[in-house]
Design a protein around this motif. Structure first.
Motif, PDB file in Angstrom:
ATOM      1  N   ARG A  67      -3.298  -2.843   2.616  1.00 59.13           N
ATOM      2  CA  ARG A  67      -2.911  -4.461   2.101  1.00 59.13           C
ATOM      3  C   ARG A  67      -4.094  -5.321   1.461  1.00 59.13           C
ATOM      4  O   ARG A  67      -3.834  -6.000   0.461  1.00 59.13           O
ATOM      5  N   ASN A  97      -0.825   1.092  -7.394  1.00 59.49           N
ATOM      6  CA  ASN A  97      -0.080  -0.401  -8.083  1.00 59.49           C
ATOM      7  C   ASN A  97      -0.483  -1.742  -7.019  1.00 59.49           C
ATOM      8  O   ASN A  97      -0.173  -1.364  -5.812  1.00 59.49           O
ATOM      9  N   PRO A  98      -1.017  -2.685  -7.444  1.00 60.76           N
ATOM     10  CA  PRO A  98      -1.419  -3.823  -6.350  1.00 60.76           C
ATOM     11  C   PRO A  98      -0.154  -4.067  -5.549  1.00 60.76           C
ATOM     12  O   PRO A  98      -0.242  -4.488  -4.412  1.00 60.76           O
ATOM     13  N   ILE A  99       1.095  -4.306  -6.126  1.00 60.77           N
ATOM     14  CA  ILE A  99       2.193  -4.725  -5.352  1.00 60.77           C
ATOM     15  C   ILE A  99       2.565  -3.761  -4.393  1.00 60.77           C
ATOM     16  O   ILE A  99       3.090  -3.899  -3.363  1.00 60.77           O
ATOM     17  N   LYS A 159      -6.752  -6.113  -5.450  1.00 65.34           N
ATOM     18  CA  LYS A 159      -6.541  -6.287  -6.876  1.00 65.34           C
ATOM     19  C   LYS A 159      -5.906  -7.389  -7.168  1.00 65.34           C
ATOM     20  O   LYS A 159      -6.138  -7.616  -8.503  1.00 65.34           O
ATOM     21  N   ALA A 160      -5.217  -7.975  -6.716  1.00 61.12           N
ATOM     22  CA  ALA A 160      -4.135  -9.107  -7.135  1.00 61.12           C
ATOM     23  C   ALA A 160      -5.029 -10.268  -7.534  1.00 61.12           C
ATOM     24  O   ALA A 160      -4.880 -11.027  -8.373  1.00 61.12           O
ATOM     25  N   LEU A 169      -0.027  -3.999  -1.711  1.00 58.67           N
ATOM     26  CA  LEU A 169       0.420  -5.421  -0.754  1.00 58.67           C
ATOM     27  C   LEU A 169       1.363  -5.270   0.086  1.00 58.67           C
ATOM     28  O   LEU A 169       1.477  -5.855   1.094  1.00 58.67           O
ATOM     29  N   ARG A 170       2.324  -4.406  -0.406  1.00 59.72           N
ATOM     30  CA  ARG A 170       3.849  -4.155   0.627  1.00 59.72           C
ATOM     31  C   ARG A 170       3.352  -3.162   1.538  1.00 59.72           C
ATOM     32  O   ARG A 170       4.425  -3.031   2.369  1.00 59.72           O
ATOM     33  N   LEU A 202      -4.539  -6.863  -1.933  1.00 65.27           N
ATOM     34  CA  LEU A 202      -4.924  -8.342  -2.036  1.00 65.27           C
ATOM     35  C   LEU A 202      -5.951  -8.387  -3.178  1.00 65.27           C
ATOM     36  O   LEU A 202      -6.232  -9.225  -4.221  1.00 65.27           O
TER      37      LEU A 202
END
Lengths: 388, 240
Positions: A289, A380-382, A295-296, A385-386, A293
């Motif tokens: 996570r 993938n950053p998403i 990466k986001a 994150l999840r 973050l």
């Protein structure tokens, strides 16, 4: 970090202990002397043990053979002694102990480099006159006399009275024999009075120089063949051996020991490596996570991998240093303990063991730190994150 | 020129050969300074749309032009660059780093934007002051209340002066008072000229925006200005 510490530490300890043990064994062998040759009754080939060493009684070797050999057989032989052995319960007053008595020539002091702690050793004169004198090994003296001074006391061996004239200095365990758990008596006395035999079971000769051992062995063979009227070497009724041959045999054993220790060290490394791997995998999973973050908010894949690389290097470096220090420390404690038990144990830390331990631990740490980090960085950053 | 231009944007997921369409050809534009709410029930594709707009996810087909740049052709590193320079995110779950101070959390985007240490401190402090958390700089994030956490996240989102701030259900994990504070901050930021894109399923929260794009099953069902806009007032005292 614990994985790195344990990995590096165990490699250093295992290799240090291995070097110490090998040194101890070789020291013991060397303390017997590389300038000694042994003469045994009975024939033998180079590799197998002589018959006498397998418990078969061979009566062909006499004290006079050895005396004459020393006197005129070889220019290189400077001293020598025959040996006969027996065991009995030795009695002093109300005390008694089971031990072995060894009949030897007075020159054993020179041959074995043995020292008398208290009193004196017996003389050639006493030997010739079949004197009933005894010199005690330090263990026997302690068991039989405790704190009292044995010199001057009368002890009983095979119901004969012996006058204790000396106590040997502690010599430790050599090979399979505790050198301190025996009583020395004159060879003559032991043969005639205690054992009723006229042969010897073994002889040791001291050579003037270790370089002359081979020449002295050949001299001894020729001399004994002549004396025993043997024409061909195959008919020899004796064997001549050098310590060098013994050393070879022991080196084979210690090499096997070394291999065994190398295997143990390899296992220690694997265990350490698995530990590091687990920690790194857990760390990356736990931080997926965080990776998402980062990466986001603009981190590139490279940033993420670099971050984990730096962290892994730090962890493995600190772990490696702690592992080295604790490994050396524990090895030192081991050497202290072993020495306090009376063994000749050297404290050896080899640089290769430190290098090996560090390289493998750090290597495994990096590998298992970077590979999952790379994988996580590519997410993938998403998804990262999840990640739960 | 519009800040965001979307032409026939499609997104579908492929999993073991099964294709699941999520966004089915969207068209819209967002201008600088807008406050747009993307609305819709769960499964409508609103989060996916936000992720694509925020460079967190890639589109399957169509065109996305951000500030004159065609995003669909960018590499991973270029996308990271866009996330670093052009957008800021506020997530429902806050996504702050644990065991790290408030100041360090807000400084994080500046690390990747390659600001110097002193610039990072100064900018992060200013951003935290603007959300009323100047007194919490050295706190660890796990010592904060939910509302404070989300304000830290907002400070983090605006610290590198992005063109757009994306807020994905920013009030979803908050009580109504803290939620109101967060909406107030977003409105204040919008008043200062920041473009804000808010993703929510709550009519009430969306009412704080100026324009609403309503999605259903991956299609836009309504795109209109909000008539009776809510102004989050009365939550001005942020320090409480």
């Amino acid at each position: 970090m614990l994985g790195v510490i344990i990995g590096v530490m165990s490699v250093i300890i295992v290799l240090s202990a291995g070097a110490g043990a090998q040194g101890m064994i070789l020291n013991q062998v060397k303390s017997l002397g590389s300038d000694l040759i042994g003469v045994l009754p009975g024939a033998s080939d180079e590799k197998g043990p002589p018959a006498s060493a397998m418990g078969i009684v061979v009566t062909t070797l006499k004290d006079s053979d050895i005396r004459e050999l020393i006197r005129s057989g070889s220019a290189h032989v400077v001293a020598g002694t025959g040996y006969v052995k027996g065991t009995d319960t030795i009695v002093w007053g109300d005390n008694q102990t089971d031990t072995s008595f060894t009949g030897v020539n007075a020159s054993i002091v020179e041959v074995e480099n043995a020292k008398v702690e208290n009193g004196r050793f017996f003389t050639e004169e006493e030997e010739r006159s079949m004197a009933r004198v005894a010199v005690l090994g330090s263990t026997v003296a302690k068991e039989l006399f405790g704190e009292e001074d044995p010199v001057g006391a009368q002890i009983k061996i095979k119901k004969s009275s012996f006058n204790v004239i000396g106590v040997m200095k502690t010599r430790g365990v050599s090979g399979f024999q505790n050198q301190d758990d025996q009583i020395f008596v004159p060879l003559n006395t032991a043969q005639k009075l205690l054992l009723g035999i006229d042969y010897i079971s073994f002889a040791r000769l001291k050579v003037d120089n270790p370089d002359n051992v081979d020449a002295a062995m050949e001299d001894a063979r020729i001399f004994l063949r002549e004396r025993h009227k043997i024409d061909r070497p195959e008919e020899d009724d004796f064997s001549v051996r050098s310590m060098a041959q013994g050393l070879e045999a022991i080196t084979q054993i210690t090499n096997a020991l070394k291999l065994f220790l190398a295997a143990v060290a390899a296992i220690a490394l694997v265990v350490g490596g698995v530990g590091i791997m687990n920690i790194m995998l857990a760390a990356v999973q736990e931080r997926t996570r965080e990776i998402g973050l980062r990466k986001a908010v603009g981190a590139t894949n490279r940033n993420i991998i670099e971050q984990f690389l730096v962290e892994t290097v730090m962890i493995t470096f600190i772990g490696g240093v702690i592992g080295i220090i604790s490994g050396i420390f524990i090895s030192y404690i081991i050497s202290l303990v072993v020495r306090s038990l009376g063994y000749d144990w050297d404290f050896i830390i080899s640089i290769p063991s430190i290098v090996l331990g560090c390289v493998v631990s750090v290597g495994i740490g990096m590998l298992f730190g970077i590979v999952p980090a790379r994988k996580a960085a590519k997410l993938n950053p998403i998804e990262a994150l999840r990640y739960e | 020129m519009s800040l965001i231009q979307i032409q026939n944007l499609k997104k579908q997921y492929e999993n073991e050969g099964v294709v699941t369409p999520v966004l089915a050809g969207l068209n819209f534009q967002i201008e600088r300074g807008e406050f747009v709410a993307i609305m819709g029930p769960s499964g409508s594709g609103k989060s996916t749309l936000m992720h694509i707009l925020g460079f967190l996810d890639k589109l399957s087909s169509g065109k996305y032009i951000f500030d004159g740049r065609d995003v669909s052709s960018l590499t991973d590193d270029e996308l990271a660059q866009m996330r670093s320079k052009s957008v800021g995110f506020v997530f429902q779950a806050f996504n702050l780093l644990p065991r790290t101070t408030v100041l360090e959390n807000v400084m994080l985007p500046l690390v990747y934007a390659k600001y110097s240490e002193s610039e990072r401190k100064q900018k992060a402090t200013a951003a935290l002051e603007s959300v009323g958390l100047a007194h919490r700089l050295e706190y660890f994030t796990n010592q904060l209340s939910g509302g404070e956490k989300q304000r830290v996240a907002i400070a983090r989102a605006l610290v590198n002066e992005p063109s757009v701030i994306f807020a994905d259900e920013p009030t979803g994990n908050l009580d109504s008072k803290s939620g109101l504070q967060v909406m107030k901050i977003l409105q204040d930021l919008n008043d200062k000229g920041n473009t804000i894109i808010l993703v929510t399923h709550e009519q009430y929260t969306a009412a704080h925006a100026k324009r609403a794009i309503k999605l259903k099953d991956g299609e836009i069902v309504e795109d209109a200005l909000i008539t009776n806009r809510q102004i989050a007032a009365g939550a001005t005292d942020l320090k409480k």
